[in-house]
Design a protein around this motif. Sequence first.
Motif, mmCIF file in Angstrom:
data_model
loop_
_atom_site.group_PDB
_atom_site.id
_atom_site.type_symbol
_atom_site.label_atom_id
_atom_site.label_comp_id
_atom_site.label_asym_id
_atom_site.label_seq_id
_atom_site.Cartn_x
_atom_site.Cartn_y
_atom_site.Cartn_z
ATOM 1 N N ASP A 128 0.791 -1.230 0.000
ATOM 2 C CA ASP A 128 0.000 0.000 0.000
ATOM 3 C C ASP A 128 0.825 1.283 0.000
ATOM 4 O OD1 ASP A 128 0.971 -0.210 2.575
ATOM 5 O OD2 ASP A 128 -0.986 -0.282 3.540
ATOM 6 N N ASP A 129 1.862 1.342 -0.796
ATOM 7 C CA ASP A 129 2.616 2.575 -0.985
ATOM 8 C C ASP A 129 2.360 3.068 -2.407
ATOM 9 O OD1 ASP A 129 3.732 2.188 1.529
ATOM 10 O OD2 ASP A 129 5.579 1.332 0.755
ATOM 11 N N ILE A 130 1.892 4.295 -2.551
ATOM 12 C CA ILE A 130 1.632 4.855 -3.879
ATOM 13 C C ILE A 130 2.827 5.707 -4.304
ATOM 14 C CG2 ILE A 130 0.162 6.389 -5.247
ATOM 15 C CD1 ILE A 130 -1.285 3.850 -4.512
ATOM 16 N N TYR A 131 3.306 5.444 -5.512
ATOM 17 C CA TYR A 131 4.418 6.196 -6.091
ATOM 18 C C TYR A 131 3.971 6.884 -7.371
ATOM 19 C CZ TYR A 131 7.818 4.147 -2.924
ATOM 20 O OH TYR A 131 8.524 3.792 -1.810
ATOM 21 N N LEU A 132 4.651 7.969 -7.703
ATOM 22 C CA LEU A 132 4.395 8.725 -8.921
ATOM 23 C C LEU A 132 5.727 8.968 -9.604
ATOM 24 C CD1 LEU A 132 2.407 10.469 -10.680
ATOM 25 C CD2 LEU A 132 3.127 12.403 -9.273
ATOM 26 N N ILE A 133 5.772 8.749 -10.920
ATOM 27 C CA ILE A 133 6.982 9.040 -11.686
ATOM 28 C C ILE A 133 6.596 9.837 -12.921
ATOM 29 C CG2 ILE A 133 6.911 6.839 -12.936
ATOM 30 C CD1 ILE A 133 10.029 6.904 -12.824
ATOM 31 N N ARG A 134 7.398 10.838 -13.236
ATOM 32 C CA ARG A 134 7.225 11.646 -14.448
ATOM 33 C C ARG A 134 8.109 11.035 -15.533
ATOM 34 N NH1 ARG A 134 2.810 14.770 -13.771
ATOM 35 N NH2 ARG A 134 2.738 15.316 -11.591
ATOM 36 N N LEU A 135 7.507 10.551 -16.601
ATOM 37 C CA LEU A 135 8.253 9.848 -17.631
ATOM 38 C C LEU A 135 9.103 10.767 -18.491
ATOM 39 C CD1 LEU A 135 5.574 7.266 -18.755
ATOM 40 C CD2 LEU A 135 7.513 6.923 -17.214
ATOM 41 N N ASP A 136 8.730 12.045 -18.596
ATOM 42 C CA ASP A 136 9.478 12.971 -19.433
ATOM 43 C C ASP A 136 10.549 13.727 -18.663
ATOM 44 O OD1 ASP A 136 7.947 12.182 -21.598
ATOM 45 O OD2 ASP A 136 6.433 13.708 -21.224
ATOM 46 N N GLU A 137 10.779 13.335 -17.427
ATOM 47 C CA GLU A 137 11.802 13.950 -16.596
ATOM 48 C C GLU A 137 12.741 12.870 -16.103
ATOM 49 O OE1 GLU A 137 9.871 15.984 -13.390
ATOM 50 O OE2 GLU A 137 8.577 17.121 -14.722
ATOM 51 N N THR A 138 13.949 13.251 -15.768
ATOM 52 C CA THR A 138 14.876 12.279 -15.201
ATOM 53 C C THR A 138 14.568 12.123 -13.722
ATOM 54 O OG1 THR A 138 16.488 14.016 -14.733
ATOM 55 C CG2 THR A 138 16.716 12.828 -16.833
ATOM 56 N N GLY A 139 14.993 11.041 -13.147
ATOM 57 C CA GLY A 139 14.769 10.816 -11.728
ATOM 58 C C GLY A 139 14.005 9.535 -11.487
ATOM 59 N N ILE A 140 13.686 9.340 -10.234
ATOM 60 C CA ILE A 140 12.981 8.133 -9.837
ATOM 61 C C ILE A 140 11.603 8.475 -9.297
ATOM 62 C CG2 ILE A 140 15.122 6.870 -9.342
ATOM 63 C CD1 ILE A 140 14.638 7.470 -6.373
ATOM 64 N N ALA A 141 10.816 7.465 -9.084
ATOM 65 C CA ALA A 141 9.457 7.671 -8.572
ATOM 66 C C ALA A 141 9.509 8.256 -7.167
ATOM 67 C CB ALA A 141 8.708 6.347 -8.569
ATOM 68 N N LYS A 142 8.556 9.121 -6.899
ATOM 69 C CA LYS A 142 8.440 9.728 -5.578
ATOM 70 C C LYS A 142 7.253 9.126 -4.857
ATOM 71 C CE LYS A 142 10.245 14.072 -7.282
ATOM 72 N NZ LYS A 142 9.967 15.459 -7.610
ATOM 73 N N GLN A 143 7.436 8.818 -3.588
ATOM 74 C CA GLN A 143 6.328 8.272 -2.811
ATOM 75 C C GLN A 143 5.312 9.377 -2.551
ATOM 76 O OE1 GLN A 143 7.053 6.905 1.229
ATOM 77 N NE2 GLN A 143 5.693 5.172 0.862
ATOM 78 N N VAL A 144 4.045 9.088 -2.856
ATOM 79 C CA VAL A 144 2.961 10.049 -2.655
ATOM 80 C C VAL A 144 2.257 9.767 -1.345
ATOM 81 C CG1 VAL A 144 0.760 10.887 -3.577
ATOM 82 C CG2 VAL A 144 2.657 10.383 -5.123
ATOM 83 N N ASP A 145 2.037 8.496 -1.036
ATOM 84 C CA ASP A 145 1.362 8.114 0.207
ATOM 85 C C ASP A 145 1.814 6.710 0.593
ATOM 86 O OD1 ASP A 145 -1.100 8.897 2.077
ATOM 87 O OD2 ASP A 145 -1.145 6.741 1.699
ATOM 88 N N ASN A 146 1.913 6.464 1.900
ATOM 89 C CA ASN A 146 2.391 5.163 2.360
ATOM 90 C C ASN A 146 1.281 4.250 2.864
ATOM 91 O OD1 ASN A 146 1.740 6.409 4.728
ATOM 92 N ND2 ASN A 146 3.710 6.090 5.730
ATOM 93 N N SER A 147 0.035 4.593 2.622
ATOM 94 C CA SER A 147 -1.050 3.750 3.125
ATOM 95 C C SER A 147 -2.245 3.677 2.183
ATOM 96 C CB SER A 147 -1.525 4.268 4.487
ATOM 97 O OG SER A 147 -0.505 4.152 5.438
ATOM 98 N N MET A 148 -2.041 3.905 0.913
ATOM 99 C CA MET A 148 -3.124 3.796 -0.056
ATOM 100 C C MET A 148 -2.837 2.627 -0.990
ATOM 101 S SD MET A 148 -5.496 5.916 0.508
ATOM 102 C CE MET A 148 -5.752 7.286 1.605
ATOM 103 N N GLN A 149 -3.895 2.108 -1.602
ATOM 104 C CA GLN A 149 -3.730 0.892 -2.383
ATOM 105 C C GLN A 149 -3.971 1.064 -3.874
ATOM 106 O OE1 GLN A 149 -6.646 -0.954 -0.048
ATOM 107 N NE2 GLN A 149 -5.209 -1.763 1.453
ATOM 108 N N TYR A 150 -4.742 2.056 -4.279
ATOM 109 C CA TYR A 150 -5.076 2.252 -5.687
ATOM 110 C C TYR A 150 -4.928 3.715 -6.046
ATOM 111 C CZ TYR A 150 -7.121 -2.358 -5.161
ATOM 112 O OH TYR A 150 -7.295 -3.685 -4.903
#
Length: 187
Positions: A128-150
């Motif tokens: 249940d950790d939600i991550y977000l990644i920007r495909l047109d930028e360099t870098g890695i996914a950032k955690q958005v929330d540590n207790s959500m599932q979808y």
Amino acid sequence: SISADGDYVAFTSEANNLGVEDSNGVSDIYLWQRETGTIQLVSVASDGGAANGSSNNAVIDAEAKRIVFSSGATNLSTSDQNGYTWDVFVHTRETGETVNLSSYLAGGGNRPALSDDGSAVSFTSGTDDIYLIRLDETGIAKQVDNSMQYSALTADGDSMAVSGYHELVPEDDNNSKDVYLLAVGGS
């Protein structure tokens, strides 16, 4: 998953008789084009090699330029760092490149969402950790929330709906799964 104009459909199948070479014996991701009736195998490595594990949860952007999916395969990308954990991959049709987006996370990735413009991917890692990644930028996914599932993303990826049991606002006291809208901005 279907493109905005309805011309492309991404789907999962275990069939081996869809008109494309598929002999790996596992579920794969395919892209069907309505206008031509052609089917393309998408859950492949950048060199076209077949996946050595099952794939599912396909989502495509509005123009079907990018297809994001989950897979237990370990040979779709040379950057697989977490072994036999399911990961989230993005396949870019124009280049044929398949990239692992979650292999650096011990929990891997599953249940991806893709913005209509193809710029952002969200996914669940672990339970249940939600991550977000920007495909047109360099870098890695950032955690958005540590207790959500979808998660689900808006067309431009600047906002995200998430659901789960985490109480993100003080007045949430129902101890039930809830849905929230989060502004996640352009980066």
